[in-house]
Design a protein around this motif. Structure first.
Motif, PDB file in Angstrom:
ATOM      1  N   VAL A 235       0.843  -1.198   0.000  1.00 20.37           N
ATOM      2  CA  VAL A 235       0.000   0.000   0.000  1.00 20.37           C
ATOM      3  C   VAL A 235       0.882   1.253   0.000  1.00 20.37           C
ATOM      4  N   ASP A 236       0.664   2.117  -0.971  1.00 20.50           N
ATOM      5  CA  ASP A 236       1.476   3.329  -1.101  1.00 20.50           C
ATOM      6  C   ASP A 236       0.558   4.548  -1.213  1.00 20.50           C
ATOM      7  N   PRO A 237       0.468   5.364  -0.158  1.00 22.29           N
ATOM      8  CA  PRO A 237      -0.413   6.534  -0.185  1.00 22.29           C
ATOM      9  C   PRO A 237      -0.102   7.508  -1.322  1.00 22.29           C
ATOM     10  N   ALA A 251      -9.127  -3.761   3.677  1.00 22.35           N
ATOM     11  CA  ALA A 251      -7.864  -4.213   4.246  1.00 22.35           C
ATOM     12  C   ALA A 251      -8.098  -5.322   5.262  1.00 22.35           C
ATOM     13  N   SER A 252      -7.081  -6.134   5.459  1.00 23.09           N
ATOM     14  CA  SER A 252      -7.095  -7.132   6.520  1.00 23.09           C
ATOM     15  C   SER A 252      -6.405  -6.551   7.751  1.00 23.09           C
ATOM     16  N   ASP A 258      -1.313   2.438   9.488  1.00 25.62           N
ATOM     17  CA  ASP A 258      -1.001   3.835   9.196  1.00 25.62           C
ATOM     18  C   ASP A 258      -1.011   4.106   7.697  1.00 25.62           C
ATOM     19  N   LYS A 259      -0.532   3.150   6.913  1.00 27.97           N
ATOM     20  CA  LYS A 259      -0.512   3.328   5.460  1.00 27.97           C
ATOM     21  C   LYS A 259      -1.928   3.315   4.883  1.00 27.97           C
ATOM     22  N   VAL A 260      -2.766   2.423   5.410  1.00 29.30           N
ATOM     23  CA  VAL A 260      -4.145   2.359   4.946  1.00 29.30           C
ATOM     24  C   VAL A 260      -4.868   3.668   5.267  1.00 29.30           C
ATOM     25  N   VAL A 273     -13.154   2.835   2.505  1.00 27.81           N
ATOM     26  CA  VAL A 273     -11.980   2.134   3.036  1.00 27.81           C
ATOM     27  C   VAL A 273     -12.375   1.514   4.360  1.00 27.81           C
ATOM     28  N   GLU A 274     -12.157   0.213   4.473  1.00 33.25           N
ATOM     29  CA  GLU A 274     -12.576  -0.511   5.671  1.00 33.25           C
ATOM     30  C   GLU A 274     -11.579  -1.613   5.979  1.00 33.25           C
ATOM     31  N   THR A 275     -11.305  -1.798   7.258  1.00 30.89           N
ATOM     32  CA  THR A 275     -10.428  -2.880   7.688  1.00 30.89           C
ATOM     33  C   THR A 275     -11.243  -3.981   8.346  1.00 30.89           C
TER      34      THR A 275
END
Length: 316
Positions: A235-237, A251-252, A258-260, A273-275
């Protein structure tokens, strides 16, 4: 673009099984831990800081392959999910020189191009494609091109606990870098439109394929109208800033939090966006253990969430 060494190191991050942790403390390579890492452990620091290894618990003390910096009510009616022995509903065709799994109704006016993870055509991934094609109020043609030309990463290379396995994985990632696939997609989609008659396409990528999604949707020749990344690798912001279409990222628990978060904050488009905080990297694709009731539940919810986002944000 990650360096070949970073891609080689990324192999371990993709392979961590459910419930296992392994990491090496800086300056003390003999110490490995099987319990979750301390809060101060860095997932994204340089190789001089704490870095993570992806290994099975029983082999944690054997592997020395480090992870790379980056690794790392819906409008649908999901059919019963098969835990093992799934029989795929689609067929294989050749499109633009690539063997391609094709599923979905012939009357579909919209399509979803799926980028598989490094293990290729696993039954969990094929079942996911069939879910996308059959579960929504909207009809979708769904395709999965075989970018690896019949040579996916063998599951036997995991855990990467020998020098030979590490060498093989390094060669695999060097041969199959995400930018290479991202560069092929504009022409592939042209061929896809001609072959299927479907003119509007979304893209969904798992793990390694998530990186492909970021690269192509932030590029000047992006051919897609909406995108999805599920447990994406690396993951690259910085890539989020250039993404031009609505995007969902699921995301898992193993993607760097922090990147997410930074990726989400940087996106300038419609987004979700959800983890999934109790799921491993890979729970919607090849590494999904569908015999586990909780994994199966979140596997289904993941696909529902993607389909709901596509329905709400599809803009030609």
């Amino acid at each position: 673009m990650p360096s070949p060494s970073q891609l080689r190191l990324a192999a371990a991050r993709l392979s961590r099984p459910p419930g296992s942790y392994a990491y090496r403390l800086s300056g003390n390579p003999q110490i490995f831990k099987s319990e979750p890492p301390p809060a101060c452990a860095s997932r994204t620091g340089s190789l001089n800081h704490t870095t993570f290894l992806s290994v099975k618990q029983q082999a944690a003390k054997m592997s020395t392959m480090q992870a790379s910096h980056g690794h790392n009510q819906a409008c649908c009616n999901i059919p019963p999910v098969v835990s093992k022995g799934y029989s795929a509903k689609g067929s294989y065709e050749e499109i633009d020189g690539f063997k391609t799994y094709v599923t979905g109704p012939s009357t579909a006016k919209k399509g979803i191009l799926v980028i598989y993870d490094i293990f290729g055509y696993f039954e969990q991934t094929l079942q996911g494609a069939d879910i996308l094609a059959t579960s929504s109020s909207e009809e979708y043609k769904v395709v999965i091109p075989d970018w690896f030309k019949g040579e996916p990463c063998p599951i036997e290379w995991y855990p990467p606990n020998t020098e030979e396995k590490q060498k093989n994985l390094g060669a695999f990632f060097g041969k199959n870098p995400p930018p290479g696939v991202a560069g092929k997609l504009p022409e592939y989609v042209k061929a896809l439109k001609e072959k299927t008659g479907v003119q509007e396409w979304a893209i969904l990528g798992f793990c390694w394929g998530g990186k492909v999604v970021s690269l192509v949707t932030s590029g000047d020749q992006n051919p897609f109208v909406v995108g999805a990344e599920c447990h994406p690798a690396m993951v690259d912001p910085k890539e989020a800033e250039g993404i031009k279409i609505p995007l969902i990222l699921l995301a898992s628990k193993e993607e760097p939090e922090d990147k997410v978060k930074e990726f989400e904050e940087t996106l300038k488009v419609a987004k979700h966006v959800e983890t999934f905080k109790d799921q491993i990297h890979g729970w919607m694709a090849a590494r999904s253990d569908l015999s586990d009731a909780r994994v199966k539940e979140e596997y289904i919810r993941g696909y529902k969430t993607v389909l709901d986002f596509f329905a709400k944000n599809w803009k030609a």
